[in-house]
Write an enzyme that holds these catalytic residues in place. Sequence first.
Site, PDB file in Angstrom:
ATOM      1  N   GLY A 136       0.780  -1.231   0.000  1.00  0.00           N
ATOM      2  CA  GLY A 136       0.000   0.000   0.000  1.00  0.00           C
ATOM      3  C   GLY A 136       0.805   1.270   0.000  1.00  0.00           C
TER       4      GLY A 136
ATOM      5  N   CYS B 294     -27.020 -10.053 -16.812  1.00  0.00           N
ATOM      6  CA  CYS B 294     -26.452  -9.705 -18.112  1.00  0.00           C
ATOM      7  C   CYS B 294     -27.450 -10.071 -19.217  1.00  0.00           C
ATOM      8  CB  CYS B 294     -25.132 -10.432 -18.319  1.00  0.00           C
ATOM      9  SG  CYS B 294     -24.421 -10.200 -19.966  1.00  0.00           S
TER      10      CYS B 294
ATOM     11  N   CYS C 214     -25.440 -13.010 -21.510  1.00  0.00           N
ATOM     12  CA  CYS C 214     -25.142 -14.359 -21.022  1.00  0.00           C
ATOM     13  C   CYS C 214     -25.979 -14.765 -19.815  1.00  0.00           C
ATOM     14  CB  CYS C 214     -23.656 -14.495 -20.682  1.00  0.00           C
ATOM     15  SG  CYS C 214     -23.148 -13.583 -19.192  1.00  0.00           S
TER      16      CYS C 214
ATOM     17  N   CYS D  61     -22.315  -7.784 -19.011  1.00  0.00           N
ATOM     18  CA  CYS D  61     -21.035  -7.986 -18.322  1.00  0.00           C
ATOM     19  C   CYS D  61     -20.006  -7.003 -18.872  1.00  0.00           C
ATOM     20  CB  CYS D  61     -20.520  -9.404 -18.533  1.00  0.00           C
ATOM     21  SG  CYS D  61     -21.518 -10.696 -17.779  1.00  0.00           S
TER      22      CYS D  61
ATOM     23  N   CYS E  42     -18.056 -13.127 -20.333  1.00  0.00           N
ATOM     24  CA  CYS E  42     -19.391 -13.212 -20.927  1.00  0.00           C
ATOM     25  C   CYS E  42     -19.407 -14.214 -22.084  1.00  0.00           C
ATOM     26  CB  CYS E  42     -19.812 -11.826 -21.412  1.00  0.00           C
ATOM     27  SG  CYS E  42     -21.558 -11.669 -21.820  1.00  0.00           S
TER      28      CYS E  42
END
Length: 614
Positions: free
Chosen positions: A50, A260, A263, A280, A286
């Site tokens: 970080g 979606c 899909c 997606c 997808c």
Amino acid sequence: MSIATTAIPDPTVADVLRAIEAGEDRRGILDEGSKREIRRATLSAVCVPGYQVPFGSREMPVARGWGSGGLQITLGLLGGEDVVKVIDQGDDDGVNATNLRRLIVDSERCEQTQDTRESSVVQSRHRIPEEPMLDGQTLVLQVPVAEPLRGVQKSVSECARMHAEADYSMMWVSLYEDLVRNGVITKTTGYPVLVGGRYVMATTPIPRWDVPRLDDSPHLTLFGAGREKRIYAVPPYTTVTPLTFDDVPFEVESDAEAACARCGSTDTFLVEAPGGRKACSDIEWCTRTLDGDVDAETHRAAAPMQFLPDPTRRVRRVTTRSRAAAAEPRPVPATPDGWTLAARGIGKVHGPGGADAVPGTGPTAGTAISPLTGAVVAAWDVGFDVAPGEALGLIGESGSGKSTVLRCLVGEERATTGEMFLTTVEDGRRNIFELDDAQRRALRVDTIGLVHQNPTDGLTMKVSAGGNIAERLTAAGWRNYHEIRDRAAYLLEQVEVPLDRMDDPVQTFSGGMRQRVQIAKALATDPRVLLLDEPTTGLDASVAAGVLDLLRKLLAERDTAAVVVSHDFAVIEALTDRSLVMNVGRVVESGLTDQLFQDPHHPYTQRLVAAARR
């Protein structure tokens, strides 16, 4: 990933573009020295999760917005046996993704793929792939804005200090203000997280949906910011915790009912598609879902479904206040001698010489400028103690040294000599002046409250009244949103600020109202010592009288030791029990405030009293 060892000269951008157009076998984009620098910075970033590690970012042969920082990391780490996947806006076949992939493959002579499962390095803009990444894989993210504190602090050096001291209270205030305005935290990309329990990091460029997937992930995640010349990392199996209040659960930006349109997936990050539909964002996933080439069970286990929005957990409006959050002030301990704060022989010299500069200065000499060294002896040999519930006054004209003493007490200046003791620090045995700057700042959060002469020095003007109080409370470790709200409402009522102004920015308040908010902020953590620097200067007479009445009431109700600095004897008389009169850096008279006002002995004190009686 292998690392090439043969030094290669650095090509120009024109060389790169001509070679790509001609399809030539050519030199790499980065020379070996640049690659070594990137690898060293990357190793440092992995060692300190970080933390933003600087590196010598270079101009790259890519269009603006393609992410030169991410590209440099990828080029610096790739070896000939690596397989690279490049995603742009969730698409492997878009113009940016295609050109970047071509550039990388041509430069490093590595393999390419559009299947996350086959890749060793994934370079992405905006997304973590929906396919769960595994141990041994590396995700490189192209970062447009690296500094998480940029939105709350413009000073680069102050941002560095805040990171060094883990002083992230203003990040919490930004979340508090978002909740106040919207009832939910609306921040999407760049949501702040705590990495490895230490550094706050911005998760730009990924959406909030992907944030939980950084936590304890098996793959290495690297963030590259070319413009800001920073690299930072989330190593495998590192704790990544979204900043959120204990009573306001973290939520992702999605809809449990959405699916979606292509899909049918209900456990992926969805974006707007033509015709008002959802699709997606990860086209690879997808397409593979339509082909039946996915492990749906593993994917759903990795998806952040437990963080979907739940209206039943949303915040409430402040209607009543918790008595626990608005508790009465805590008792203030004292030494056997009866004091909470003790100052001994405080001196401050601006310039060379230290104690050697003192001779020839002071009230007798009529100057604070040393005839020996030219230094300014702002204060010298000032000592006093203050008991719980007692208010001590420091009075004198401008230049008398009273504000210098106060700045030494609060830690805004380093005293040249002297000692300061607080009963809350090692039972009054530790000289506070020996603590470092970070320790002194910590005391200003929990033990010492300061009210500045100018409210703009003690308040964040664009933040609400409640948010300013939240800043002090979150710095002291408060993490419950409702308790912070309750405490802020209680304190604002105490200082007679209408609660219907609680969520208004303090820049919209009058001078007197700002000073009242500053007093509430100073009292937020029930400090054992309250320091007031010219608390009514600059206020209209009627407003000043109201502030004095408020302070007199609060000091009478709380068992707090207070030091009041003012040039106005009327203010000192209204607020304090004992007083020290200062002139040219020295104490010339001290005693009970009433006695000093009624029977001043020193000629300088007599002039101050005469001026107050006019």
